[in-house]
Design a protein around this motif. Sequence first.
Motif, PDB file in Angstrom:
ATOM      1  N   ALA A 121      43.132  34.457  49.499  1.00 13.49           N
ATOM      2  CA  ALA A 121      42.780  34.626  48.087  1.00 13.49           C
ATOM      3  C   ALA A 121      41.391  35.245  48.043  1.00 13.49           C
ATOM      4  O   ALA A 121      40.496  34.824  48.784  1.00 13.49           O
ATOM      5  CB  ALA A 121      42.792  33.281  47.372  1.00 13.49           C
ATOM      6  N   SER A 122      41.247  36.259  47.214  1.00 10.91           N
ATOM      7  CA  SER A 122      39.938  36.903  47.153  1.00 10.91           C
ATOM      8  C   SER A 122      39.542  37.164  45.699  1.00 10.91           C
ATOM      9  O   SER A 122      40.374  37.218  44.802  1.00 10.91           O
ATOM     10  CB  SER A 122      39.951  38.219  47.933  1.00 10.91           C
ATOM     11  N   TYR A 123      38.255  37.312  45.524  1.00 11.38           N
ATOM     12  CA  TYR A 123      37.726  37.625  44.198  1.00 11.38           C
ATOM     13  C   TYR A 123      36.703  38.737  44.334  1.00 11.38           C
ATOM     14  O   TYR A 123      35.841  38.704  45.215  1.00 11.38           O
ATOM     15  CB  TYR A 123      37.054  36.393  43.572  1.00 11.38           C
ATOM     16  N   GLU A 124      36.855  39.744  43.490  1.00 10.91           N
ATOM     17  CA  GLU A 124      35.827  40.784  43.429  1.00 10.91           C
ATOM     18  C   GLU A 124      35.409  40.917  41.980  1.00 10.91           C
ATOM     19  O   GLU A 124      36.267  40.996  41.091  1.00 10.91           O
ATOM     20  CB  GLU A 124      36.377  42.124  43.935  1.00 10.91           C
ATOM     21  N   PRO A 125      34.108  40.938  41.735  1.00 12.04           N
ATOM     22  CA  PRO A 125      33.635  40.948  40.344  1.00 12.04           C
ATOM     23  C   PRO A 125      34.276  42.065  39.509  1.00 12.04           C
ATOM     24  O   PRO A 125      34.587  41.859  38.339  1.00 12.04           O
ATOM     25  CB  PRO A 125      32.126  41.164  40.490  1.00 12.04           C
ATOM     26  N   ASP A 126      34.548  43.221  40.111  1.00  8.15           N
ATOM     27  CA  ASP A 126      35.103  44.323  39.319  1.00  8.15           C
ATOM     28  C   ASP A 126      36.624  44.344  39.297  1.00  8.15           C
ATOM     29  O   ASP A 126      37.223  45.049  38.491  1.00  8.15           O
ATOM     30  CB  ASP A 126      34.601  45.669  39.864  1.00  8.15           C
ATOM     31  N   HIS A 127      37.260  43.637  40.226  1.00  3.68           N
ATOM     32  CA  HIS A 127      38.721  43.746  40.340  1.00  3.68           C
ATOM     33  C   HIS A 127      39.462  42.439  40.122  1.00  3.68           C
ATOM     34  O   HIS A 127      40.679  42.415  40.138  1.00  3.68           O
ATOM     35  CB  HIS A 127      39.092  44.326  41.704  1.00  3.68           C
ATOM     36  N   GLY A 128      38.780  41.366  39.954  1.00  2.00           N
ATOM     37  CA  GLY A 128      39.449  40.093  39.698  1.00  2.00           C
ATOM     38  C   GLY A 128      40.020  39.462  40.955  1.00  2.00           C
ATOM     39  O   GLY A 128      39.519  39.675  42.055  1.00  2.00           O
ATOM     40  N   TYR A 129      41.105  38.720  40.760  1.00  2.00           N
ATOM     41  CA  TYR A 129      41.655  37.901  41.838  1.00  2.00           C
ATOM     42  C   TYR A 129      42.814  38.617  42.522  1.00  2.00           C
ATOM     43  O   TYR A 129      43.647  39.241  41.865  1.00  2.00           O
ATOM     44  CB  TYR A 129      42.155  36.573  41.284  1.00  2.00           C
ATOM     45  N   LYS A 130      42.841  38.479  43.827  1.00  2.00           N
ATOM     46  CA  LYS A 130      43.953  39.065  44.582  1.00  2.00           C
ATOM     47  C   LYS A 130      44.441  38.050  45.608  1.00  2.00           C
ATOM     48  O   LYS A 130      43.638  37.396  46.287  1.00  2.00           O
ATOM     49  CB  LYS A 130      43.486  40.338  45.285  1.00  2.00           C
ATOM     50  N   ILE A 131      45.766  37.933  45.707  1.00  2.00           N
ATOM     51  CA  ILE A 131      46.385  37.063  46.704  1.00  2.00           C
ATOM     52  C   ILE A 131      47.161  37.958  47.660  1.00  2.00           C
ATOM     53  O   ILE A 131      47.896  38.845  47.226  1.00  2.00           O
ATOM     54  CB  ILE A 131      47.392  36.078  46.049  1.00  2.00           C
ATOM     55  N   GLN A 132      47.003  37.715  48.952  1.00  2.00           N
ATOM     56  CA  GLN A 132      47.793  38.444  49.935  1.00  2.00           C
ATOM     57  C   GLN A 132      48.528  37.452  50.822  1.00  2.00           C
ATOM     58  O   GLN A 132      47.925  36.490  51.334  1.00  2.00           O
ATOM     59  CB  GLN A 132      46.905  39.350  50.781  1.00  2.00           C
ATOM     60  N   ILE A 133      49.794  37.701  50.989  1.00  2.00           N
ATOM     61  CA  ILE A 133      50.630  36.808  51.804  1.00  2.00           C
ATOM     62  C   ILE A 133      51.847  37.601  52.280  1.00  2.00           C
ATOM     63  O   ILE A 133      52.412  38.385  51.521  1.00  2.00           O
ATOM     64  CB  ILE A 133      51.038  35.548  50.987  1.00  2.00           C
ATOM     65  N   ALA A 134      52.230  37.390  53.541  1.00  2.00           N
ATOM     66  CA  ALA A 134      53.343  38.163  54.123  1.00  2.00           C
ATOM     67  C   ALA A 134      54.681  37.573  53.688  1.00  2.00           C
ATOM     68  O   ALA A 134      55.573  37.315  54.494  1.00  2.00           O
ATOM     69  CB  ALA A 134      53.235  38.187  55.640  1.00  2.00           C
ATOM     70  N   ALA A 135      54.812  37.357  52.377  1.00  2.00           N
ATOM     71  CA  ALA A 135      56.035  36.820  51.793  1.00  2.00           C
ATOM     72  C   ALA A 135      56.972  37.975  51.442  1.00  2.00           C
ATOM     73  O   ALA A 135      56.623  39.139  51.628  1.00  2.00           O
ATOM     74  CB  ALA A 135      55.687  36.014  50.545  1.00  2.00           C
ATOM     75  N   ALA A 136      58.154  37.643  50.938  1.00  2.00           N
ATOM     76  CA  ALA A 136      59.132  38.673  50.587  1.00  2.00           C
ATOM     77  C   ALA A 136      59.704  38.381  49.213  1.00  2.00           C
ATOM     78  O   ALA A 136      59.974  37.230  48.875  1.00  2.00           O
ATOM     79  CB  ALA A 136      60.266  38.686  51.615  1.00  2.00           C
ATOM     80  N   ASP A 137      59.893  39.433  48.421  1.00  2.00           N
ATOM     81  CA  ASP A 137      60.649  39.302  47.180  1.00  2.00           C
ATOM     82  C   ASP A 137      61.902  40.142  47.337  1.00  2.00           C
ATOM     83  O   ASP A 137      61.876  41.355  47.186  1.00  2.00           O
ATOM     84  CB  ASP A 137      59.831  39.754  45.969  1.00  2.00           C
ATOM     85  N   ILE A 138      62.989  39.472  47.684  1.00  2.00           N
ATOM     86  CA  ILE A 138      64.245  40.195  47.906  1.00  2.00           C
ATOM     87  C   ILE A 138      65.065  40.259  46.623  1.00  2.00           C
ATOM     88  O   ILE A 138      66.265  40.514  46.655  1.00  2.00           O
ATOM     89  CB  ILE A 138      65.051  39.529  49.043  1.00  2.00           C
ATOM     90  N   ILE A 172      52.520  41.238  48.565  1.00  2.00           N
ATOM     91  CA  ILE A 172      53.417  40.631  49.561  1.00  2.00           C
ATOM     92  C   ILE A 172      54.077  41.745  50.379  1.00  2.00           C
ATOM     93  O   ILE A 172      53.804  42.927  50.165  1.00  2.00           O
ATOM     94  CB  ILE A 172      54.514  39.785  48.874  1.00  2.00           C
ATOM     95  N   GLY A 173      54.935  41.351  51.316  1.00  2.00           N
ATOM     96  CA  GLY A 173      55.776  42.328  52.010  1.00  2.00           C
ATOM     97  C   GLY A 173      55.041  43.226  52.974  1.00  2.00           C
ATOM     98  O   GLY A 173      55.390  44.396  53.123  1.00  2.00           O
ATOM     99  N   ASP A 174      54.039  42.707  53.647  1.00  2.00           N
ATOM    100  CA  ASP A 174      53.295  43.507  54.622  1.00  2.00           C
ATOM    101  C   ASP A 174      52.821  42.556  55.709  1.00  2.00           C
ATOM    102  O   ASP A 174      52.147  41.557  55.420  1.00  2.00           O
ATOM    103  CB  ASP A 174      52.120  44.195  53.934  1.00  2.00           C
TER     104      ASP A 174
END
Lengths: 702, 172
Positions: free
Chosen positions: A444-461, A488-490
């Motif tokens: 989970a990350s936060y950047e003042p100009d870009h807001g919140y981002k979640i990265q996870i190697a999950a899949a949406d099939i 996701i998906g990476d």
Amino acid sequence: MSVTVTGAIGAAVDRVEGRAKVTGQAKYAYEYRQDAVAYAAILQSTVAKGAVRTVEAASVLELPGVHAVLWHDNAPRLHEVSDGELEVLQSDRVSYRGQIIGAVIADSYETARQAERLVRIEYAQEPHDVLLRADHPKLYTPEKVNPNYPAVTEDGDFDSAFAAAEVKIDCTYETPAEHNNPMEPHATLAIWEENGVTLFDSNQGVVNVKTTVARAFGLEPDQVRVVSPHVGGGFGSKGTPRPHVILAVMAAQALGRPVKLAVTRQQMFALTGYRTPTIQRMRLGADRDGRLTAIGHEAILQSSTVREFAEQAALPSRMMYEAPHRRTTHRLARLDVPTPSWMRAPGETPGMYALESAMDELAIAGGIDPIELRVRNDPEVDPETGHRFSSRNLVACLREGAERFGWNSRDSRPGVHREGRWLIGTGVAASTYPARRQPSSARASYEPDHGYKIQIAAADIGTGARTALTQIAADALEVPVEEVEVQIGDSSFPEAFLAGGSMGNSSWGSAVVKACRELRARMAEEGSEVPLWVEVDTKAEAAAASAEPLAKHGFGAQFIEARVDVDTGEVHVPRALGVFAVGRIINPKTARSQFIGGMTMGIGMALHEESLIDLEFGDYLNHDLAGYHVPTNPDIEQLEAIWLEEDDPHVNPMGAKGIGEIGIVGTAAAVANAVHHATGIRVRDLPIRPDKLVGAVPRGNR
Amino acid sequence: MSKTVPVTLNVNGVEHHLEVEPRLLLVHALRDNLGLTGTHVGCDTSNCGACTIHMDGRAVKSCTVLAVQADGVALTTIEGLASENELHPLQEAFWNDHGLQCGYCTPGMIMAAAGLLAENPNPTEDEVRHGLEGNLCRCTGYHNIVKAVLDAAKAKGAAVGAPASGQPGVTA
């Protein structure tokens, strides 16, 4: 600690990638552009058992645009492969018809497919054995059934209890081979670079593909990157890498060029998995009040000679109902057939067809209402482990469904309700699916100009995972969903479990919640003026959850109305209702779609889906969507799914049980039970085709 | 088979001059030659409808049409359905009503629905179900798809893509 709901969880949020999908901008594996790409076409064996003697490729190689023909003699050697299906082109052996025995690589898709048909292959053919039978001499008891359950359980003295039972049934139910048939055929684009290989691939879990490919090609895991942001369905068939993935990587390696490989729909019937046919003997014994004294569930299944896959069909009979005496067994025959694999709710889907059909037959034998029979046998604790259920609301589902469906005014006599040409009946069956989870990690990350981002190697099939995870993250961060982006998906994202076993959201959501909480804590200390990120895993939490002495399952009840044409035996399902108790629903919009989609596949299982084995040639005869019938739009009429409020803090921080599979569980039994009620005819082998009913309807009824 | 022939594909209002092999299927010309990958391939036997596009306003399965047969015909793919800034009412409705899950059948389903609404702007539920029986979806159970088409029919301007006068499209 559970999530404090601030509003995103439980809201009918529109699918976040919806715009990309309705405008055609969502890219699937085959659709990535790549310079200098070549196209591979799969060569499949035309015998079911034997060896490849010669591959005559010289004339094919003279065709303009053809670059290479790969077969076992010239293919690169693989390093470490634990799945026999993935030992692609490593020997001359042919283990089933349709197995990969080579590939043609050419400048264009058209040339590759043309050339593939011109390669001449000679075999040393051996007699094959492709038919599963209850008396097959090769039947044996496997050590474990999928994924890791004991093959046999014995409680009390089943034989004596069954012999002494006042009311009993002893029936055998059969289900055919069924093919997953996600709409997007499996495809892989493989690109080797100096440091390793990148795959654009259609799968249910990039991590699995990454680690399998790395091992097979002797690479470090970080030398393989798998990118799969959009996947056009899987239903289990993309849960582990299938042989074409290995072939694509091999072809790109051999040629020194990027290679695209699309499995055709027809090829999918041999190469990408299917549900084993089953033969299931059910013996249920009860006292005069309908209290079960003995439950026997003996399942016979098939696997291939290259890999043992043992579907856990008898599993649900271990936990559904109370009974002091119980036997559940699995026996397998390894035949010269493609390897069966996961298909939506493996185990529960065929197993609950048998159990819930048998419960209906027992109800009739004992003169008890089928709902009352289930209520009377609803256990206080898990019969298998003695553990309490974290939550179990089967009875509430049955009662709520009965009320809504109008069950209570039902005339239980079969074959008496007729309107014009139609004999009409109603049926009920229970659903269940385990609520498990696996470790996952997330950033989970936060950047003042870009807001919140979640990265996870999950899949949406197609499940809606990307949307649900966005909601879960928003609530854990206590911000609106619009401020959160979930990627996701990476496989370059933190490692996560695959989309399977209805464990996706449970596993990923737990990691996302933890990451978001830690990020918030960091931000509370360090402020929101600087970029911040955290990465977490849930190994400890998942292990603790598994160690808890609780039985965790979702439950449901399915109600079906069936209409049977008195002359043709054609069955319609004008009305279907599913009632589910599966913890907290993250997103009612995506959840309802999962339930009714699963129920639709269950109606397909009941009425349409059947892969017919060709005894002479040894493959699935109806291997395309012309011959393998899935439900179409007019096959579906009134279809509704609802759910009960259920609070279960034990399953995961969201309190949400997985819902991708439970919708298909029990549907086919409910249809078969309704058909029996309509006609008085009990069909014990799926699908319920018209030919099994035509002529069987009593003349007086026509 | 290296002999190629010239063909002009007019896709979403843009003319493309290509040299193609006569055996090239229209769906592959769109996807591989023009990069319009919103049109999908799902079955190879014309059963699934994932490749549905419009030829002169009529919905066809582009896996059953050769690229050379589309020479000079006005083609519309999913990429050309929306206007500059606004989604087509069917696209809006499929998104709003959750008429999709994995999304693979979606472009073809929307194009088939657009073809249906062009011929029958106010269909009944039954007419929608039968009108779309040539398009398979394995995820959704079709319910929300039908709802989306009915909602789009109600929305103003849904009946775009009416059959053009002149050549009838090839139907598949």
